[in-house]
Motif scaffolding. Structure first.
Motif, PDB file in Angstrom:
ATOM      1  N   HIS A  38     -25.341 -20.199  -2.650  1.00 30.57           N
ATOM      2  CA  HIS A  38     -26.304 -21.160  -2.104  1.00 30.57           C
ATOM      3  C   HIS A  38     -27.188 -21.780  -3.162  1.00 30.57           C
ATOM      4  O   HIS A  38     -27.566 -22.932  -3.049  1.00 30.57           O
ATOM      5  N   THR A  39     -27.519 -21.004  -4.200  1.00 22.86           N
ATOM      6  CA  THR A  39     -28.397 -21.597  -5.211  1.00 22.86           C
ATOM      7  C   THR A  39     -27.547 -22.332  -6.247  1.00 22.86           C
ATOM      8  O   THR A  39     -26.328 -22.131  -6.331  1.00 22.86           O
TER       9      THR A  39
ATOM     10  N   GLN B  56     -18.079 -19.520  -0.556  1.00 21.22           N
ATOM     11  CA  GLN B  56     -18.738 -19.647   0.759  1.00 21.22           C
ATOM     12  C   GLN B  56     -20.171 -19.132   0.727  1.00 21.22           C
ATOM     13  O   GLN B  56     -21.029 -19.631   1.444  1.00 21.22           O
ATOM     14  N   HIS B  57     -20.428 -18.113  -0.111  1.00 20.22           N
ATOM     15  CA  HIS B  57     -21.744 -17.473  -0.093  1.00 20.22           C
ATOM     16  C   HIS B  57     -22.703 -17.983  -1.162  1.00 20.22           C
ATOM     17  O   HIS B  57     -23.834 -17.521  -1.242  1.00 20.22           O
TER      18      HIS B  57
ATOM     19  N   MET C 117     -23.702 -21.502  -7.539  1.00 19.44           N
ATOM     20  CA  MET C 117     -22.629 -22.503  -7.394  1.00 19.44           C
ATOM     21  C   MET C 117     -21.969 -22.790  -8.734  1.00 19.44           C
ATOM     22  O   MET C 117     -20.755 -22.928  -8.825  1.00 19.44           O
TER      23      MET C 117
ATOM     24  N   TYR D 180     -31.513 -11.632   3.401  1.00 17.07           N
ATOM     25  CA  TYR D 180     -30.279 -11.618   4.178  1.00 17.07           C
ATOM     26  C   TYR D 180     -29.437 -10.375   3.884  1.00 17.07           C
ATOM     27  O   TYR D 180     -29.127 -10.077   2.733  1.00 17.07           O
TER      28      TYR D 180
ATOM     29  N   ASP E  79     -27.102 -14.133  -5.340  1.00 17.84           N
ATOM     30  CA  ASP E  79     -28.182 -14.491  -6.244  1.00 17.84           C
ATOM     31  C   ASP E  79     -29.142 -13.335  -6.428  1.00 17.84           C
ATOM     32  O   ASP E  79     -29.510 -12.685  -5.468  1.00 17.84           O
TER      33      ASP E  79
END
Ligand SMILES: Nc1nc2c(ncn2[C@@H]2O[C@H](COP(=O)(O)OP(=O)(O)OP(=O)(O)O)[C@@H](O)[C@H]2O)c(=O)[nH]1
Ligand SMILES: [Mg+2]
Length: 439
Positions: free
Chosen positions: A122-123, A119-120, A127, A232, A242
């Motif tokens: 993003h890059t 879920q977390h 992934m 964040y 990341d």
């Protein structure tokens, strides 16, 4: 990759199960299941109930006792639950047996963490790392779920489908597809790793610091405070996946590079660490670590030990480390804090949220970052651009003055570069002056 816990329109109701084994305290069993509840909450599940069974050792077939499993089965139906989450890793057979008795979905701690990671992420790098970790997890569990896995990997693997030989078993084919996909992922990650390595080589002359620590300790908040940034942060577990690097200014002549990293957690499975190696290498190549600790947590010791364990596994335990006792604005028990400061004399107490102690932390960083520094002053003909460039690239120029075709530069740099400079200056270069002094 399809996730096990998706975001359904209706919130999934979860029952948490922990086992308190002989030799462990009630408090540590409670803390552990409370952490599992936070993980479940982070994953978007509603925790309906927590059950801890006391047992001498785990059952090989069901992990908990069979009677307990039957009891859970009736609770599951009674409360209309959708998931049972175990606070530990289950073997593929245990999961299967439990699902048969409970007649519902059973997941373990690693699977829950993997889902949060998914879920977390993003890059691209995160992934790839998460997908690799998921496949690693799924490979030994394939018998149970080959049907939907074959669907997942078929789309993602070129050349996987269509290589099916006559008479080959579906399961073996699926395993092979997963392994193929894993090696594709691994080689993509290796490429990223190589790029990162080059990037880091480019900043070799910079003092690099990595923030490490338990998840939710306040690493990202601290980086924001140090670098005046807005990365964040969240009161959720594994908010950061990341690595993010920022320049932190320590004085007019000094700045350091600080990297935020993925948080650690107790019982982090080995293969998960392996999948995140590319990211975690940021840690290995740092000159200093700031081990960020949530000083307000009731499980400080477990958290510090969990982080130290992972650092050992990464071979990063010999990097100079400063303990940063964070969240002191929330600490009630000052005596516990002072005990901690005795155990880890090399520490700084801060609040990353309100800025208390940040100046002391910066002063400490400055001291460490500049401890091998010398001040040079050099006066050379203006034509020797290469030497001048070397100084600009590897040092911090404090002053420069051009006069009669000569340039006089005053700069600070690491002793190592100053030595290199002296060695590489051609004997024919007319130097009016070169001075290297410890400061
Ligand atoms: N009261 C208080 N809260 C803090 C402090 N530092 C961080 N927090 C809070 O703690 C929570 C977690 O902070 P993060 O900075 O996201 O923690 P992290 O270590 O980066 O966590 P992960 O990325 O999830 O591993 C957030 O809600 C922050 O606002 C502090 O010094 N005092
Ligand atoms: Mg973070």
């Amino acid at each position: 990759m399809e996730q096990i816990i998706q975001n359904p329109p209706e919130i999934e109701k979860a029952l948490l199960i922990g086992l308190r084994l002989q030799g462990t305290t009630k408090m540590s069993a409670d803390e552990s299941i409370n952490e599992l509840a936070r993980l479940a909450d982070t994953a978007g599940l509603a925790v309906i109930e927590k059950i801890i069974q006391t047992k001498e050792s785990p059952d090989s077939a069901y992990y908990i006792g069979k009677g307990k499993a039957e009891e859970i089965s009736s609770i599951y139906k009674e409360l209309g639950l959708s998931t049972v989450i175990f606070d530990n890793d289950l073997s593929p057979a245990q999961t299967r047996n439990l699902e048969n008795i409970i007649e519902g979905k059973v997941i373990d701690r690693t699977r829950l963490i993997l889902d949060i990671f998914a879920q977390h992420a993003h890059t691209k790098e995160a992934m790839l790392e998460v997908e690799l970790a998921q496949l690693n997890y799924q490979l030994p569990r394939l018998t149970r779920m080959w049907t939907h896995l074959s669907r997942q990997t078929a789309g993602a693997t070129s050349g996987g489908v269509g290589t099916r030989g006559p008479g080959e078993k579906q399961l073996e084919l699926d395993r092979r597809m997963i392994r193929t996909r894993m090696s594709v992922l691994q080689s993509s990650l290796d490429k990223i790793k190589e790029n990162r390595h080059l990037e880091r080589k480019n900043r070799e002359n910079k003092f690099t610091v990595a923030l490490v620590g338990y998840t939710n300790a306040g690493k990202s908040t601290l980086l924001n405070m140090l670098a005046n940034d807005h990365q964040y942060t969240d009161d959720k577990l594994f908010a950061t996946l990341d690595p993010v690097t920022r320049i932190v200014k320590l004085s007019d002549n000094h700045d350091v590079l600080v990297t935020d990293t993925v948080g650690f957690i107790r019982n982090l499975p080995h293969h998960l660490i392996a999948s995140f190696r590319a990211t975690l290498e940021e840690i290995n190549e740092s000159k200093m670590l700031l081990h960020v600790i949530d000083a307000s947590s009731p499980s400080i010791d477990e958290q510090i030990n969990a982080v130290n364990d992972v650092l050992r596994q990464l071979g990063a335990d010999n990097i100079p480390t400063l303990m940063v006792l964070n969240k002191i604005d929330m600490v009630d028990d000052m005596s516990a804090l002072s005990d901690l400061r005795q155990i880890y004399p090399d520490n700084i107490a801060v609040s990353a949220l309100n800025g208390n102690g940040i100046d002391s932390l910066k002063a400490r960083l400055l001291k460490t970052a500049s401890q091998n520094e010398v001040e040079i002053s050099i006066n050379i003909p203006h034509a020797y651009g290469q030497i001048i460039n070397f100084i600009y690239e590897n040092g911090k120029v404090i002053s420069r003055e051009v006069k009669d075709g000569f340039i006089r530069i005053q700069a600070r740099m690491d002793q190592k570069y100053a030595d290199k400079l002296r060695k590489n200056i051609d004997k024919d270069v007319i130097i009016r002056e070169i001075n290297i002094a410890r400061t």
